[in-house]
Write a protein that holds these residues in place. Structure first.
Motif, mmCIF file in Angstrom:
data_model
loop_
_atom_site.group_PDB
_atom_site.id
_atom_site.type_symbol
_atom_site.label_atom_id
_atom_site.label_comp_id
_atom_site.label_asym_id
_atom_site.label_seq_id
_atom_site.Cartn_x
_atom_site.Cartn_y
_atom_site.Cartn_z
ATOM 1 N N HIS A 49 37.334 31.296 36.616
ATOM 2 C CA HIS A 49 38.763 31.000 36.753
ATOM 3 C C HIS A 49 39.562 31.304 35.490
ATOM 4 O O HIS A 49 40.784 31.253 35.509
ATOM 5 C CB HIS A 49 38.964 29.520 37.104
ATOM 6 N N SER A 206 46.755 30.338 46.591
ATOM 7 C CA SER A 206 45.768 30.444 45.521
ATOM 8 C C SER A 206 44.723 31.516 45.797
ATOM 9 O O SER A 206 44.137 32.064 44.866
ATOM 10 C CB SER A 206 45.073 29.101 45.298
ATOM 11 N N ASP A 251 45.609 33.572 42.832
ATOM 12 C CA ASP A 251 46.192 32.965 41.625
ATOM 13 C C ASP A 251 47.717 33.012 41.567
ATOM 14 O O ASP A 251 48.289 32.819 40.498
ATOM 15 C CB ASP A 251 45.636 33.601 40.349
#
Length: 304
Positions: A49, A206, A251
């Motif tokens: 991440h 996301s 993201d």
């Protein structure tokens, strides 16, 4: 530096009143009278991440902001958060100081404080987990499952910048002004949108626009249609000419909203852009400018 020194030096200054100065086994928190709690958690793992050389301050701020985005997707107001750190040895004092500094910056920006958490050592990569708490009026939390056939799909901000920013940080495309990398490092949680009574369904983006549209549509028992030409792209993203990446990359941490066609003026006033609709059926169709269906890869999947 032992665990208790670490907490005292870097994290006790971040604790709010409910955190009891991080001296007890748990926080004592009273939610606002007449409100419901909204709770979410997200983790970040180094190399998955965030990049190994990402500045600690930005890692901290991204960790907090992706959780705040979950609250925004529920129409909730932030209240506080719990933090768990699994830190590789040897401890990097400068990294911890930068991480705490990043949290302090965004605590001030978003009006929240640390409630508590845990710190452990790990032989594996740096692993961070944050649990966010917020509140909403009873029965007013936005859900993914409230979409109705005929609803329009809207998004906040611009789409695809963060996915392109990751490619830029990996040296795979040019980002001369650092705009795209900035969107990857620092998402903008869309808190406080005055859309209660307008939003039928919502979620944050996301795992990629197309995949997440599918999640919202499935939760509502419907199909989604996206008009690719209507998806808002920043000037930096347009210059990259990578529409497929923008539609499927993750993201973004923007909001996806389903609302009745008659509420378009309100949504536009709040800065949202219409990108498609919900209809009877299942799955997601992405149409190009000529109305032809596009074939696209799937979005992000941790176990895919």
């Amino acid at each position: 530096m032992n665990e208790f020194d670490l907490i005292a030096r870097h994290f006790r200054p971040l604790a709010g009143v409910a955190g009891l100065d991080l001296l007890d086994d748990a926080a004592v928190l009273a939610p606002p009278v007449g409100r419901e709690l909204v709770i979410s958690a997200d983790a970040m793992v180094a190399g998955v991440h965030c990049l190994a050389d990402d500045p600690a301050e930005l890692v901290a701020r991204k960790l907090l902001r992706v959780n705040l985005s979950d609250l925004a997707a529920m129409g909730a107001t932030p209240l506080g958060y719990l933090l768990t750190l699994a830190l590789p040895r040897p401890l990097d004092e400068a990294w911890l100081a930068g991480f705490a500094r990043g949290l302090a910056l965004d605590q001030a920006a978003f009006g929240i404080a640390l409630l508590g958490g845990d710190t452990v050592a790990t032989p594996g990569p740096l692993t961070l987990s944050l649990t966010i708490l917020g509140h909403v009026a009873p029965g007013c939390a936005w859900r993914r499952s409230g979409g109705q056939a005929g609803d329009e799909l809207w998004v906040t901000g611009t789409i695809g910048d963060a996915a392109l920013g990751l490619l830029a940080l990996q040296g795979k495309l040019v980002d001369p002004n650092g705009v795209l990398a900035g969107r990857y490092h620092l998402p903008q949680p869309r808190l406080g949108l005055p859309l209660d009574g307008v939003v039928h369904a919502a979620m944050d983006l996301s795992d990629g626009l197309v995949q997440d549209c599918g999640h919202l549509a499935a939760a509502s028992g419907l199909a989604a249609v996206i008009h690719a030409a209507d998806v808002p792209l920043s000037p930096a993203a347009q210059a990259c000419r990578r529409l497929e990446t923008c539609l499927t990359g993750g993201d973004d941490y923007e909001l996806l909203v389903a609302a009745a066609p008659g509420d378009g003026t309100i949504l536009q006033r709040c800065g949202l852009t219409r990108i498609g609709r919900l209809e009877v059926g299942a799955g997601v169709s992405v149409l190009d400018a000529a109305g032809m269906r596009m074939t696209l890869p799937g979005g992000w999947d941790h176990f895919g």
